[in-house]
Scaffold this motif. Structure first.
Motif, PDB file in Angstrom:
ATOM      1  N   THR A 117       0.842  -1.180   0.000  1.00 44.87           N
ATOM      2  CA  THR A 117       0.000   0.000   0.000  1.00 44.87           C
ATOM      3  C   THR A 117       0.885   1.239   0.000  1.00 44.87           C
ATOM      4  OG1 THR A 117      -1.626  -1.201   1.292  1.00 44.87           O
ATOM      5  CG2 THR A 117      -1.861   1.190   1.213  1.00 44.87           C
ATOM      6  N   VAL A 118       0.691   2.057  -0.987  1.00 44.47           N
ATOM      7  CA  VAL A 118       1.545   3.231  -1.134  1.00 44.47           C
ATOM      8  C   VAL A 118       1.213   4.270  -0.060  1.00 44.47           C
ATOM      9  CG1 VAL A 118       2.129   5.140  -2.670  1.00 44.47           C
ATOM     10  CG2 VAL A 118       1.726   2.853  -3.599  1.00 44.47           C
ATOM     11  N   VAL A 124       3.492   0.383   2.842  1.00 40.47           N
ATOM     12  CA  VAL A 124       3.314  -0.450   4.033  1.00 40.47           C
ATOM     13  C   VAL A 124       2.634  -1.758   3.635  1.00 40.47           C
ATOM     14  CG1 VAL A 124       3.259   1.384   5.749  1.00 40.47           C
ATOM     15  CG2 VAL A 124       1.171   0.815   4.530  1.00 40.47           C
ATOM     16  N   ASN A 155       0.720  -5.457   5.489  1.00 39.89           N
ATOM     17  CA  ASN A 155       0.078  -5.983   6.682  1.00 39.89           C
ATOM     18  C   ASN A 155       0.674  -7.345   6.998  1.00 39.89           C
ATOM     19  OD1 ASN A 155      -1.661  -7.148   8.506  1.00 39.89           O
ATOM     20  ND2 ASN A 155      -3.401  -7.264   7.085  1.00 39.89           N
ATOM     21  N   ILE A 209       1.287  -3.203  10.875  1.00 34.66           N
ATOM     22  CA  ILE A 209       1.535  -2.425   9.675  1.00 34.66           C
ATOM     23  C   ILE A 209       3.033  -2.162   9.586  1.00 34.66           C
ATOM     24  CG2 ILE A 209       0.964  -0.335   8.427  1.00 34.66           C
ATOM     25  CD1 ILE A 209      -1.676  -1.165   9.031  1.00 34.66           C
ATOM     26  N   PHE A 221      -8.366   5.502   0.817  1.00 36.05           N
ATOM     27  CA  PHE A 221      -8.245   6.334   2.009  1.00 36.05           C
ATOM     28  C   PHE A 221      -9.508   6.229   2.834  1.00 36.05           C
ATOM     29  CE2 PHE A 221      -5.394   8.429  -1.033  1.00 36.05           C
ATOM     30  CZ  PHE A 221      -4.225   8.460  -0.285  1.00 36.05           C
ATOM     31  N   LYS A 232      -4.339   2.049  13.467  1.00 40.88           N
ATOM     32  CA  LYS A 232      -3.019   1.568  13.881  1.00 40.88           C
ATOM     33  C   LYS A 232      -2.030   2.683  13.573  1.00 40.88           C
ATOM     34  CE  LYS A 232      -4.220  -3.083  13.712  1.00 40.88           C
ATOM     35  NZ  LYS A 232      -3.743  -4.303  14.316  1.00 40.88           N
ATOM     36  N   PHE A 246       1.296   4.787  12.574  1.00 43.24           N
ATOM     37  CA  PHE A 246       2.398   4.586  11.639  1.00 43.24           C
ATOM     38  C   PHE A 246       3.635   4.161  12.393  1.00 43.24           C
ATOM     39  CE2 PHE A 246       0.040   7.596   8.845  1.00 43.24           C
ATOM     40  CZ  PHE A 246      -0.055   6.760   7.752  1.00 43.24           C
ATOM     41  N   MET A 285      -2.101  12.561   7.305  1.00 45.44           N
ATOM     42  CA  MET A 285      -2.427  11.145   7.458  1.00 45.44           C
ATOM     43  C   MET A 285      -2.275  10.792   8.928  1.00 45.44           C
ATOM     44  SD  MET A 285      -0.455   9.699   4.114  1.00 45.44           S
ATOM     45  CE  MET A 285       0.797  10.946   4.027  1.00 45.44           C
ATOM     46  N   CYS A 321      -3.012   4.140   9.900  1.00 44.71           N
ATOM     47  CA  CYS A 321      -3.513   3.195   8.900  1.00 44.71           C
ATOM     48  C   CYS A 321      -4.529   2.299   9.568  1.00 44.71           C
ATOM     49  CB  CYS A 321      -2.438   2.267   8.366  1.00 44.71           C
ATOM     50  SG  CYS A 321      -0.811   2.882   8.365  1.00 44.71           S
ATOM     51  N   SER A 322      -5.161   1.515   8.754  1.00 42.85           N
ATOM     52  CA  SER A 322      -6.049   0.510   9.291  1.00 42.85           C
ATOM     53  C   SER A 322      -6.084  -0.661   8.329  1.00 42.85           C
ATOM     54  CB  SER A 322      -7.429   1.094   9.475  1.00 42.85           C
ATOM     55  OG  SER A 322      -8.256   0.097  10.009  1.00 42.85           O
ATOM     56  N   ILE A 323      -6.465  -1.807   8.877  1.00 39.14           N
ATOM     57  CA  ILE A 323      -6.528  -2.993   8.040  1.00 39.14           C
ATOM     58  C   ILE A 323      -7.986  -3.258   7.700  1.00 39.14           C
ATOM     59  CG2 ILE A 323      -6.095  -5.459   7.972  1.00 39.14           C
ATOM     60  CD1 ILE A 323      -3.753  -4.855   9.916  1.00 39.14           C
ATOM     61  N   GLY A 349      -7.842  -7.692   4.365  1.00 44.34           N
ATOM     62  CA  GLY A 349      -6.437  -7.711   4.731  1.00 44.34           C
ATOM     63  C   GLY A 349      -5.631  -6.571   4.131  1.00 44.34           C
ATOM     64  N   ILE A 379      -4.609  -2.540   3.308  1.00 44.31           N
ATOM     65  CA  ILE A 379      -4.381  -1.434   4.233  1.00 44.31           C
ATOM     66  C   ILE A 379      -4.997  -0.163   3.679  1.00 44.31           C
ATOM     67  CG2 ILE A 379      -2.597  -0.023   5.315  1.00 44.31           C
ATOM     68  CD1 ILE A 379      -0.777  -2.451   5.204  1.00 44.31           C
ATOM     69  N   ILE A 420      -5.300   4.122   4.428  1.00 45.61           N
ATOM     70  CA  ILE A 420      -4.677   5.209   5.183  1.00 45.61           C
ATOM     71  C   ILE A 420      -5.772   6.159   5.658  1.00 45.61           C
ATOM     72  CG2 ILE A 420      -3.181   7.233   4.986  1.00 45.61           C
ATOM     73  CD1 ILE A 420      -1.447   5.509   3.107  1.00 45.61           C
TER      74      ILE A 420
END
Lengths: 155, 794
Positions: free
Chosen positions: A44-45, A56, A58, A63, B670, B754, B756, B770, B773-775, B779, B781, B783
């Motif tokens: 993920t950019v 990043v 997972n 992360i 996002f 979560k 950075f 920003m 992040c989150s999942i 699965g 990600i 931002i």
């Protein structure tokens, strides 16, 4: 931010080293930093960060930022293939960072007598990414200074 | 080397928690009384009790140094309470107590560190005792007890008298002799002769030692019991010492007699206090009960007696309850209430008055030296005999039980785990309900069940979050102490004002807020407020400076502002300084005022010419910034030259879970927290305006908003660039609004924030809008965007 760049006693006692290659050059990383090796997957950019930070991923709910070693060495990225790997390193017991390498080779034992220091000329190894040079029957390997490579910010 | 007595380790947490809160309470009282410059009886009593409890619990933990220091302070307040001296030098008094409090706090911090030896407090104790001696001297210059405050033990004894009786000072000593000693009756006689002249009255058992040699066997078996009243010039300690030094004496146990001899037993009320089953340190809790009711009782006795010094009593209290007999000067109901409100008390049961008829005979016996163990035996039998009263007893027990059990203290790490677990459940829920395998299927029942699950999960989240919420006043109150200390040191007059201290914040945030707040308050005190009152008057301000700590919550964030009304900062000066320190990253002329102000938060920046004890080393504000960013928050500075400076901290209210709208921009996804979004829509041609510089603006219902293209902001490729094809999201934060252009909306989802990794934080991802992040369910990600940062940074 400062990191402990103490070289410890690797030069006197040697140790296990994971070897990987970028283009045709073989590099090594001390095994103590390595958490795991995973295959290259979707990254993920993250916008607005230096180019060598690819983004990043997972890893089991964590992360983890991913660094391109090629970019770090001033080379262009190449499209990932099935041999492209991410080596997940861990610093300070919790701070994980992944590095993308062309291919992972093997784990080897570096003997103290095969470890030589890097030259100190001002134009050679100026960013100090190389900690030692290991020369044995398998050829020459460049042992990387992980803290510098991963954590030191670009000036 | 472990610092604690063996077996005490399990209580360390409880001990640290309780002592820390007591010390905080102490600071509050001191600051309050100091600012009001009155020292009421209540406050003195309160301080006395706090010190007393710390003394007791520290001694129990085996922390002698802390116990002794607390004791010294307690002694001092004992004098203040009893003799009511005219304290002229309050400054010294406050300094002494504040320092003692600080020393104790510092010691608590290192108490679990086995490598650090216990700190030696004797120097400070000496100062306290010197001062106590002065106090004592003020009221009773030629008093024989002039040296009394300097000696720990006698003060204890004096206190015991006060606890137990309003008259009478009898003791009973149980003397045992060496196993190989013979003619014990004669040895006993020697003991009696030795202490005779120190006692105003003396009796012993067996009585006929002089002429009945059979008593020797009795003494060998049961010991020799002496009941005596010391003459005024000597205390029980002295006599105990004399007995101990007599040849062949093995051990002496001295107990103070309950002076209930002259009291008709029926006039005493007896209650049995039970504590929460898992509260630990029951003996100290019992001591607290006694402390709480002591002042309201004319007559007071309790069993077990040596709760303060003998931790074995904790077990007795735990199983049999703590028995108190008293004659109150206030209605008994009041006493029950006070006891009931003491922490960890589960129930207070009155043991019927009438049974005193039965125990009445036992009391005089006790006074004559019987073992006090007779009391619990009798008491234990009582409930059986008092069939007439069970209803009342039951009710009162139940009432208190309910009240007390509605509060429990929980280890924070368990709550953290719970919160993490809830976060994982939210992710797992998304993984199930938006599972790719379900795509395109028509699953009415499944969707219904999924909705129910989502509703329950979100309720559970709310509850877990609310458990963790505590008012911010705790963190604010700690600042009063810092301001107070600095006022004295710096000689500045400053008022500290709180606004919105009742605002609730996650507990973990509060804990991490202490340090940043402290740095900022120190900064404001040291650099913000003008050096002298004259400077302030010259600037047309009140001579007394003002530092305002305010907090409020707005759209999912807590905003905390530390503001001073001092001299303010000059952006030009800051730039000059930064230039000299070499920390500018672009040409000086390109810095806006706002950017210049934020330079103070860079490492290695310090505007103050001289380094003071409190600040000026250039490490303060960047540490603040780092700490706040760790919490997922931001810090900004606002300053008007001549009017003051504000530091504005914004922290997400809930640390971890937000409702978000997922939007796609190019290949990226996002998440925009939903509380920022006002509406989303497709653009119509008549809504678009362009200003003279070519910036786009969008007109909505007569209002005009700037347009931010997310792909442009984040330099993303492959995104929808056509305004009319993409989706426009109107977002609002901090009273400002803007339109964001994205490719499309994906859906609404709860996400778990979560943070950075530190590596990315180095590159200022926070400053670029920003927040983390989150999942997602599959699965991947996403931002999370910090809309307020994006909008306000335009």
């Amino acid at each position: 931010m400062t990191y402990d760049t103490d070289v410890q006693t690797f030069d006197t006692s040697g140790g296990e080293v994971l070897l990987f290659s970028i283009d045709d050059v073989i590099y090594g990383i001390e095994i103590k930093y390595i958490n795991e090796i995973i295959s290259y997957e979707n990254i993920t950019v993250v916008p607005k960060v230096p180019q060598y930070i690819k983004g990043v991923i997972n890893i089991r709910g964590q992360i983890v930022p991913i660094i391109s070693v090629r970019r770090r060495f001033g080379k262009e990225d190449i499209p990932p293939d099935e041999r492209t790997c991410v080596i997940v390193l861990e610093f300070d017991g919790s701070n994980q960072v992944g590095i993308i390498v062309d291919r992972v080779r093997e784990v080897t034992m570096a003997k103290p007598e095969n470890i030589c220091a890097t030259p100190t000329h001002k134009n050679v190894n100026a960013n100090h990414y190389i900690k030692y040079i290991i020369e044995d029957e398998g050829g020459i390997k460049l042992l990387l200074n992980c803290e510098k490579l991963v954590l030191e910010l670009d000036k | 080397m472990a610092k604690f007595e063996s077996g005490m380790e399990s209580m360390v947490d409880t001990y640290i928690f309780e002592t820390t809160s007591l010390l905080e309470q102490l600071d509050q009282i001191l600051i309050k009384t100091e600012s009001e410059s009155t020292f009421g009886e209540d406050e003195i009593n309160e301080i006395f009790r706090i010190m007393h409890t710390i003394k007791g619990s520290s001694a129990m933990m085996g922390l002698e140094n802390m116990s002794h220091l607390a004791h010294a302070v307690e002694d001092m307040f004992y004098i203040i309470r009893e003799d009511k001296p005219d304290i002229s030098d309050t400054r010294t008094l406050y300094d002494l107590v504040f320092t003692a409090s600080d020393l104790l706090k510092a010691e608590i911090d290192i108490v679990q560190d086995e490598d650090t030896p216990p700190t030696d407090f004797s120097e400070h104790m000496r100062r306290i005792r010197d001062y106590a001696a002065v106090l004592k001297g003020v009221v009773s210059a030629p008093a024989p007890a002039a040296e009394k405050p300097a000696v720990a033990a006698p003060a204890d004894a004096g206190e015991m008298v006060e606890v137990l009786t309003s008259g009478g000072a009898g003791y009973t000593a149980l003397v045992t002799f060496e196993d190989d000693a013979v003619m014990l009756n004669l040895r006993a006689l020697i003991v009696v002769n030795n202490i005779m002249e120190k006692c105003s009255s003396i009796s012993y058992e067996p009585a006929d030692i002089e002429n009945n040699s059979d008593t020797a066997d009795f003494i060998a078996k049961n010991g020799f019991r002496i009941t005596y009243t010391p003459v005024e010039s000597s205390g029980a300690e002295e006599i105990t010492e004399i007995i101990r030094s007599t040849t062949f004496v093995k051990n002496v146990t001295t107990e103070q007699l309950l002076a209930v001899k002259s009291v008709p037993a029926a006039s005493l009320t007896t209650v049995k206090v039970m504590f929460e089953p898992d509260c630990k340190m029951e003996n100290l809790r019992a001591m607290m009960v006694i402390n709480n009711i002591r002042d309201d009782c004319e007559m007071l006795a309790y069993y077990p007696e040596d709760i303060e010094s003998d931790q074995a009593t904790a077990q007795i209290i735990k199983t049999d309850g703590f028995i108190i007999r008293f004659r109150a000067s206030i209605p008994n109901e009041e006493i029950y209430r006070i006891i009931g409100e003491t922490p960890s008390v589960r129930s207070v049961d009155e043991i019927n008055h009438e049974i005193h008829a039965d125990t009445a005979e036992e009391r005089p016996e006790m006074a004559e030296g019987q073992s006090p163990a007779a009391v619990p035996a009798a008491e234990a039998a009582e409930p059986a005999r008092t069939g007439a009263q069970p209803v009342q007893q039951h009710q009162s027990s139940k009432k208190h039980g309910e009240k007390k059990q509605s509060l429990i203290s929980v280890n924070l790490s368990k709550l953290d785990q719970l919160l993490n677990m809830v976060g994982e459940i939210v992710i797992a829920e998304a993984m199930v309900t938006s599972n790719p395998d379900l795509k395109g299927l028509k699953l009415d029942n499944f969707q219904k069940a999924a909705r129910q699950l989502r509703k329950l999960n979100s309720e559970m989240q709310d509850i877990v979050m609310s458990i963790r919420m505590v008012p911010i006043s705790g963190a604010f109150n700690k600042m009063t102490r810092i301001v107070r200390d600095m006022k004295v040191k710096l000689g500045k007059e400053v008022d500290l004002v709180f606004e919105g201290a009742e605002t609730e914040v996650d507990k973990s945030i509060i804990d991490s807020l202490n340090d940043p707040l402290m740095h900022m308050v120190r900064n404001s005190m040291d650099h913000g407020i003008e050096e002298t009152a004259a400077d302030r008057i010259a600037a047309g301000k009140s001579p007394v400076g003002k530092i305002t700590l305010s907090a409020y919550s707005s759209s999912g964030e807590v905003v905390i502002i530390v503001a001073d009304d001092g001299a303010g900062m000059d952006p030009q000066k800051l730039l000059t300084k930064a230039e000299r320190n070499g920390i500018l990253t672009k040409p000086r002329s390109e810095y806006t005022d706002k950017e210049a102000l934020n330079l103070v938060m860079l490492p290695g920046f310090s505007t103050n010419e001289k380094v003071t004890e409190y600040s000026g080393r250039g490490v303060g504000m960047d540490v603040v910034k780092q700490n706040i960013e760790k919490l997922g928050g931001t810090v900004s500075v606002d300053s008007k030259l001549g009017q003051g400076t504000s530091f504005i901290i914004k922290i997400p209210l809930s640390l971890s879970i937000v409702d978000g709208m997922e939007v796609s921009v190019g290949r990226s996804i996002f998440t925009i927290p939903i509380n920022y979004i006002k509406e989303s829509f497709k653009l119509k041609p008549n809504q678009l305006l362009t200003d003279t510089d070519g910036h786009d603006m969008i007109m909505i219902r007569g209002e005009c908003f700037p347009l931010i293209r997310l792909y442009e902001l984040y330099e993303l490729e492959g995104a929808q660039q056509d305004l009319y094809e993409g989706i426009i999201i109107l977002a609002e934060a901090d009273g400002k609004s803007a339109c964001l252009l994205a490719d499309g909306l994906i859906g609404e989802q709860q996400v778990v924030i979560k943070p950075f990794s530190p590596l990315l934080n180095n590159f200022g991802v926070k400053q670029n809008g920003m927040s983390g992040c989150s999942i997602l369910g599959d699965g991947s990600i996403t931002i999370i965007l910090d809309v307020s940062n994006i909008i306000t940074d335009m």
